[in-house]
Design a protein around this motif. Structure first.
Motif, PDB file in Angstrom:
ATOM      1  N   GLY A 281       0.794  -1.186   0.000  1.00 40.02           N
ATOM      2  CA  GLY A 281       0.000   0.000   0.000  1.00 40.02           C
ATOM      3  C   GLY A 281       0.846   1.264   0.000  1.00 40.02           C
ATOM      4  N   ALA A 282       2.002   1.201   0.676  1.00 36.43           N
ATOM      5  CA  ALA A 282       2.857   2.385   0.762  1.00 36.43           C
ATOM      6  C   ALA A 282       3.371   2.797  -0.611  1.00 36.43           C
ATOM      7  CB  ALA A 282       4.026   2.121   1.713  1.00 36.43           C
ATOM      8  N   LEU A 283       3.606   1.846  -1.484  1.00 38.27           N
ATOM      9  CA  LEU A 283       4.088   2.176  -2.828  1.00 38.27           C
ATOM     10  C   LEU A 283       3.046   2.997  -3.591  1.00 38.27           C
ATOM     11  CD1 LEU A 283       5.739  -1.213  -3.864  1.00 38.27           C
ATOM     12  CD2 LEU A 283       6.896   0.905  -3.216  1.00 38.27           C
ATOM     13  N   TYR A 284       1.776   2.649  -3.408  1.00 41.75           N
ATOM     14  CA  TYR A 284       0.711   3.355  -4.112  1.00 41.75           C
ATOM     15  C   TYR A 284       0.505   4.765  -3.560  1.00 41.75           C
ATOM     16  CZ  TYR A 284      -0.431  -0.868  -6.646  1.00 41.75           C
ATOM     17  OH  TYR A 284      -0.369  -1.957  -7.484  1.00 41.75           O
ATOM     18  N   GLU A 285       0.940   4.992  -2.316  1.00 46.19           N
ATOM     19  CA  GLU A 285       0.856   6.334  -1.739  1.00 46.19           C
ATOM     20  C   GLU A 285       1.917   7.259  -2.337  1.00 46.19           C
ATOM     21  OE1 GLU A 285       1.058   6.081   2.502  1.00 46.19           O
ATOM     22  OE2 GLU A 285      -0.644   4.693   2.607  1.00 46.19           O
ATOM     23  N   VAL A 286       3.029   6.692  -2.769  1.00 46.23           N
ATOM     24  CA  VAL A 286       4.162   7.486  -3.250  1.00 46.23           C
ATOM     25  C   VAL A 286       4.231   7.548  -4.773  1.00 46.23           C
ATOM     26  CG1 VAL A 286       6.686   7.688  -3.192  1.00 46.23           C
ATOM     27  CG2 VAL A 286       5.453   6.912  -1.158  1.00 46.23           C
ATOM     28  N   PHE A 287       3.887   6.437  -5.443  1.00 50.21           N
ATOM     29  CA  PHE A 287       4.046   6.347  -6.895  1.00 50.21           C
ATOM     30  C   PHE A 287       2.698   6.260  -7.599  1.00 50.21           C
ATOM     31  CE2 PHE A 287       7.846   4.321  -5.039  1.00 50.21           C
ATOM     32  CZ  PHE A 287       8.836   5.103  -5.600  1.00 50.21           C
ATOM     33  N   GLU A 288       2.749   6.524  -8.892  1.00 54.76           N
ATOM     34  CA  GLU A 288       1.580   6.295  -9.746  1.00 54.76           C
ATOM     35  C   GLU A 288       1.289   4.789  -9.743  1.00 54.76           C
ATOM     36  OE1 GLU A 288      -0.327   8.566 -11.364  1.00 54.76           O
ATOM     37  OE2 GLU A 288       0.856  10.054 -10.275  1.00 54.76           O
ATOM     38  N   PRO A 289       0.025   4.383  -9.950  1.00 52.39           N
ATOM     39  CA  PRO A 289      -0.317   2.953  -9.868  1.00 52.39           C
ATOM     40  C   PRO A 289       0.540   2.037 -10.736  1.00 52.39           C
ATOM     41  CG  PRO A 289      -2.304   4.265  -9.913  1.00 52.39           C
ATOM     42  CD  PRO A 289      -1.151   5.218 -10.134  1.00 52.39           C
ATOM     43  N   ALA A 290       0.830   2.433 -11.971  1.00 53.54           N
ATOM     44  CA  ALA A 290       1.625   1.560 -12.853  1.00 53.54           C
ATOM     45  C   ALA A 290       3.037   1.367 -12.301  1.00 53.54           C
ATOM     46  CB  ALA A 290       1.678   2.146 -14.261  1.00 53.54           C
ATOM     47  N   GLU A 291       3.643   2.448 -11.806  1.00 53.71           N
ATOM     48  CA  GLU A 291       5.002   2.359 -11.250  1.00 53.71           C
ATOM     49  C   GLU A 291       4.995   1.579  -9.934  1.00 53.71           C
ATOM     50  OE1 GLU A 291       9.201   3.067 -10.892  1.00 53.71           O
ATOM     51  OE2 GLU A 291       7.767   2.791 -12.520  1.00 53.71           O
ATOM     52  N   ALA A 292       3.987   1.807  -9.124  1.00 49.89           N
ATOM     53  CA  ALA A 292       3.877   1.068  -7.856  1.00 49.89           C
ATOM     54  C   ALA A 292       3.760  -0.431  -8.125  1.00 49.89           C
ATOM     55  CB  ALA A 292       2.684   1.571  -7.053  1.00 49.89           C
ATOM     56  N   ARG A 293       2.952  -0.790  -9.106  1.00 52.05           N
ATOM     57  CA  ARG A 293       2.784  -2.203  -9.472  1.00 52.05           C
ATOM     58  C   ARG A 293       4.093  -2.784  -9.998  1.00 52.05           C
ATOM     59  NH1 ARG A 293       0.945  -6.938  -8.788  1.00 52.05           N
ATOM     60  NH2 ARG A 293       0.315  -8.087 -10.606  1.00 52.05           N
ATOM     61  N   ARG A 294       4.804  -2.035 -10.838  1.00 48.71           N
ATOM     62  CA  ARG A 294       6.083  -2.499 -11.387  1.00 48.71           C
ATOM     63  C   ARG A 294       7.077  -2.783 -10.265  1.00 48.71           C
ATOM     64  NH1 ARG A 294      11.015  -1.096 -12.391  1.00 48.71           N
ATOM     65  NH2 ARG A 294      10.848   0.971 -11.496  1.00 48.71           N
ATOM     66  N   ILE A 295       7.150  -1.883  -9.304  1.00 45.72           N
ATOM     67  CA  ILE A 295       8.074  -2.065  -8.175  1.00 45.72           C
ATOM     68  C   ILE A 295       7.618  -3.245  -7.318  1.00 45.72           C
ATOM     69  CG2 ILE A 295       8.956  -1.022  -6.058  1.00 45.72           C
ATOM     70  CD1 ILE A 295       8.737   1.716  -7.522  1.00 45.72           C
ATOM     71  N   ALA A 296       6.320  -3.325  -7.044  1.00 46.04           N
ATOM     72  CA  ALA A 296       5.781  -4.384  -6.179  1.00 46.04           C
ATOM     73  C   ALA A 296       6.053  -5.771  -6.738  1.00 46.04           C
ATOM     74  CB  ALA A 296       4.290  -4.180  -5.965  1.00 46.04           C
ATOM     75  N   THR A 297       6.034  -5.914  -8.071  1.00 47.45           N
ATOM     76  CA  THR A 297       6.280  -7.233  -8.657  1.00 47.45           C
ATOM     77  C   THR A 297       7.726  -7.680  -8.480  1.00 47.45           C
ATOM     78  OG1 THR A 297       6.721  -6.283 -10.843  1.00 47.45           O
ATOM     79  CG2 THR A 297       4.453  -6.989 -10.382  1.00 47.45           C
ATOM     80  N   LYS A 298       8.620  -6.751  -8.180  1.00 50.65           N
ATOM     81  CA  LYS A 298      10.033  -7.092  -7.971  1.00 50.65           C
ATOM     82  C   LYS A 298      10.330  -7.457  -6.512  1.00 50.65           C
ATOM     83  CE  LYS A 298      11.984  -4.444 -11.734  1.00 50.65           C
ATOM     84  NZ  LYS A 298      13.095  -3.594 -12.127  1.00 50.65           N
ATOM     85  N   LEU A 299       9.401  -7.157  -5.619  1.00 52.14           N
ATOM     86  CA  LEU A 299       9.629  -7.410  -4.204  1.00 52.14           C
ATOM     87  C   LEU A 299       9.309  -8.850  -3.845  1.00 52.14           C
ATOM     88  CD1 LEU A 299       8.030  -4.217  -2.621  1.00 52.14           C
ATOM     89  CD2 LEU A 299      10.442  -4.635  -3.118  1.00 52.14           C
ATOM     90  N   GLU A 300      10.093  -9.390  -2.957  1.00 50.64           N
ATOM     91  CA  GLU A 300       9.819 -10.711  -2.408  1.00 50.64           C
ATOM     92  C   GLU A 300       9.594 -10.523  -0.918  1.00 50.64           C
ATOM     93  OE1 GLU A 300      12.026 -15.005  -1.833  1.00 50.64           O
ATOM     94  OE2 GLU A 300      12.624 -13.729  -3.510  1.00 50.64           O
ATOM     95  N   ILE A 301       8.377 -10.739  -0.468  1.00 48.13           N
ATOM     96  CA  ILE A 301       7.997 -10.484   0.920  1.00 48.13           C
ATOM     97  C   ILE A 301       8.296 -11.720   1.763  1.00 48.13           C
ATOM     98  CG2 ILE A 301       6.122  -9.839   2.478  1.00 48.13           C
ATOM     99  CD1 ILE A 301       6.823  -7.666   0.403  1.00 48.13           C
ATOM    100  N   HIS A 302       8.969 -11.521   2.886  1.00 48.60           N
ATOM    101  CA  HIS A 302       9.238 -12.582   3.855  1.00 48.60           C
ATOM    102  C   HIS A 302       8.625 -12.154   5.183  1.00 48.60           C
ATOM    103  CE1 HIS A 302      12.133 -14.802   1.371  1.00 48.60           C
ATOM    104  NE2 HIS A 302      12.415 -13.612   0.885  1.00 48.60           N
ATOM    105  N   TYR A 303       7.650 -12.904   5.632  1.00 45.58           N
ATOM    106  CA  TYR A 303       6.994 -12.576   6.889  1.00 45.58           C
ATOM    107  C   TYR A 303       7.832 -13.109   8.043  1.00 45.58           C
ATOM    108  CZ  TYR A 303       3.130 -11.313   3.938  1.00 45.58           C
ATOM    109  OH  TYR A 303       2.357 -10.724   2.986  1.00 45.58           O
TER     110      TYR A 303
END
Length: 96
Positions: free
Chosen positions: A1-23
């Motif tokens: 969600g934080a990415l969408y607060e800072v970036f445009e939706p397309a850029e936020a999605r592009r960045i999010a797909t590169k992240l690997e979340i480890h809980y």
């Protein structure tokens, strides 16, 4: 969600797909658990000269496979109540 607060939706999605979340675990200190596992890895696998990266990768992979097959778990016993006793100078005393 934080990415969408800072970036445009397309850029936020592009960045999010590169992240690997480890809980991280909900209980115990995950950093202490990781340090313990690394200590075991060093003692059981890496306390000798390893000639090259390929051998290192094979040794660590075999060690990891063995740990997973044996379902090794961390038995975390340091509870909040214990911490309040041991770290009494850090924890505030409840006021009534």
């Amino acid at each position: 969600g934080a990415l969408y607060e800072v970036f445009e939706p397309a850029e936020a999605r592009r960045i999010a797909t590169k992240l690997e979340i480890h809980y991280t675990p909900k209980h115990g200190s995950w950093l202490n658990m990781v340090e313990s596992e690394l200590s075991v890895l060093v003692r059981q696998c890496l306390q000798r000269r390893i000639p090259n990266i390929e051998t290192l990768e094979k040794q660590v992979s075999a060690w990891e496979c063995d740990r997973n097959i044996n379902q090794v778990r961390v038995d975390w016993r340091f509870r909040t109540e214990d911490a309040r006793v041991k770290l009494s100078k850090i924890y505030p005393t409840p006021q009534n």
